[in-house]
Design an enzyme around this catalytic site. Structure first.
Site, short mmCIF file in Angstrom:
data_model
loop_
_atom_site.label_atom_id
_atom_site.label_comp_id
_atom_site.label_asym_id
_atom_site.label_seq_id
_atom_site.Cartn_x
_atom_site.Cartn_y
_atom_site.Cartn_z
N VAL A 11 0.86 -1.19 0.00
CA VAL A 11 0.00 0.00 0.00
C VAL A 11 0.90 1.24 0.00
CG1 VAL A 11 -2.13 -0.95 0.96
CG2 VAL A 11 -0.26 -0.35 2.50
N CYS A 100 14.59 -0.49 -8.46
CA CYS A 100 13.76 -0.48 -7.26
C CYS A 100 12.81 -1.67 -7.26
CB CYS A 100 12.97 0.83 -7.17
SG CYS A 100 11.93 0.94 -5.69
N CYS A 196 10.85 9.38 -6.21
CA CYS A 196 10.45 9.89 -4.91
C CYS A 196 11.55 10.67 -4.23
CB CYS A 196 9.98 8.74 -4.02
SG CYS A 196 9.43 9.29 -2.38
#
EC number: 2.8.1.13
Length: 373
Positions: A11, A100, A196
């Site tokens: 999530v 990633c 990010c």
């Protein structure tokens, strides 16, 4: 008595992972949510990690499933960010999202899920998995504009066997509709873009913290000085923005594009043609190829490929060398095929795998001939 989840869904605090979790919860799947922190934010950017974590907690609360948190920032630094810096320092343009996925989301996350007693993980990626003929296949997401198999091409049989992509068969508009009707708190949240750890901050300022930039000359392909640049590794092939080239005497009032980089000489080469011949490559050479199914379909075969995300399928002929590297010849020349980026192969909707671009046969500015590398 506590029951371990069978599936742990990642999530992220976004709408895609929220709907993935909702769909699994609706099906009665024994489920838990896990939020990954992949960057130890220094407070200088707009990474939104804390906001995303709150949204992830809210989604799990709405669905009535357990919430877990894991800090993978050290693993991200070692497995992704150090490579990111090394590639930029070498003048290449890396793709950290690919690493990633391989090093964090489908490695450390999968390990964490199994520590919680789960059999598998689920994510909100736009991709699909098919088990056929005893092998696991990675298929494009149904929404071609959102398909993320380009970033997932490093996954293999073990990861695909333990992964669910609950929204892979849905268009984005349907995902938004389901989120809204389910009352999920992320239903109207804007999609995240970019990396990010850079967030909304200035890319040059961020990269300059880790790599010492040296100003140098901007030249045209024939070696004529056009201007100066703040650091050659801030730029990538085909780039137009950020060159800060004003009117140049004797040159048309047209945009300039990066067509080459000489890292050793600290020279940036530019041209005014978007489809400059200096950007066009007919053949791409790669590093060692990763095959999703573990092996190539043949030593030579025809398929399609992408040299960047969201590119249209481009027909090509693939030759697999004995050392596992590829030589890929395209039917049409490719613009700005960039060393460090990924070349990903497809057979229709099936992602065959991918490799890092090592070099191309595009001409090298400032030289009489040779291949870019």
């Amino acid at each position: 008595m506590s029951t371990a989840p069978r599936t742990v869904v990642g999530v992220s605090g976004g709408v895609d992972s929220s709907v993935a979790a909702w769909l699994l919860a609706q099906s009665g799947e024994p489920l838990a949510g896990l939020f990954m922190q992949n960057w130890d934010d220094d407070g200088s950017g707009e990474c939104r990690a804390e906001e995303d974590r709150r949204d992830a907690v809210a989604v799990c609360g709405r669905l009535g499933i357990p919430f877990h948190f894991r800090d993978f920032s050290k693993e991200y630094w070692a497995g992704v960010f150090e490579h990111f810096l090394a590639e930029y320092a070498a003048g290449r343009t890396p793709n950290p999202d690919v690493l990633c996925n391989r090093e964090v989301k489908f490695k450390h996350f999968l390990d964490a899920a199994r520590e919680l007693g789960a059999e598998r993980i689920a994510t909100g990626h736009y991709a699909q998995v098919l088990h056929e003929g005893g092998r696991w296949r990675l298929l494009r997401g149904a929404d071609r504009d959102k398909d993320q198999t380009y970033f997932l091409h490093q996954l293999g049989q073990a990861q695909l066997a333990a992964t669910l992509f609950p929204i892979g068969h849905l268009p984005k508009a349907e995902v938004r509709r389901l989120a809204r009707e389910a009352g999920l708190p992320t239903h109207a949240k804007k999609d995240s873009t970019g990396i990010c750890f850079i967030g909304e901050r200035d890319f040059r300022e961020f990269l300059g913290r880790y790599l010492a930039a040296q100003p140098g000359e901007i030249r045209d392909p024939q070696g004529v000085r056009i201007g100066t640049h703040p650091g050659v590794f801030y730029f990538t092939l085909g780039q137009r923005e950020g060159l800060a080239i004003g009117g140049v005497r004797g040159r048309p009032a047209a945009p300039w594009y990066v067509v080459g980089k000489d890292v050793a000489g600290n020279i940036l080469y530019v041209d005014q043609d978007r489809d400059s011949p200096w950007l066009m490559a007919g053949t791409v050479e790669t590093e060692a190829m990763h095959w999703v199914e573990g092996a190539p379909p043949a030593t030579e075969f025809d398929c399609t490929a992408q040299v960047r995300y969201r590119q249209q399928d481009e027909p090509c002929r693939v030759r697999v060398r004995d050392d596992g590297t590829l030589s890929v010849r395209f039917v049409r020349p490719q613009r700005a095929a960039t060393p460090g980026q990924s070349l990903v192969l497809y057979d229709g909707p099936v992602c065959l795998g991918g490799a890092v671009i090592a070099s191309t046969d595009a001409p090298v500015p400032g030289q009489a001939g040779g291949a870019a590398g």
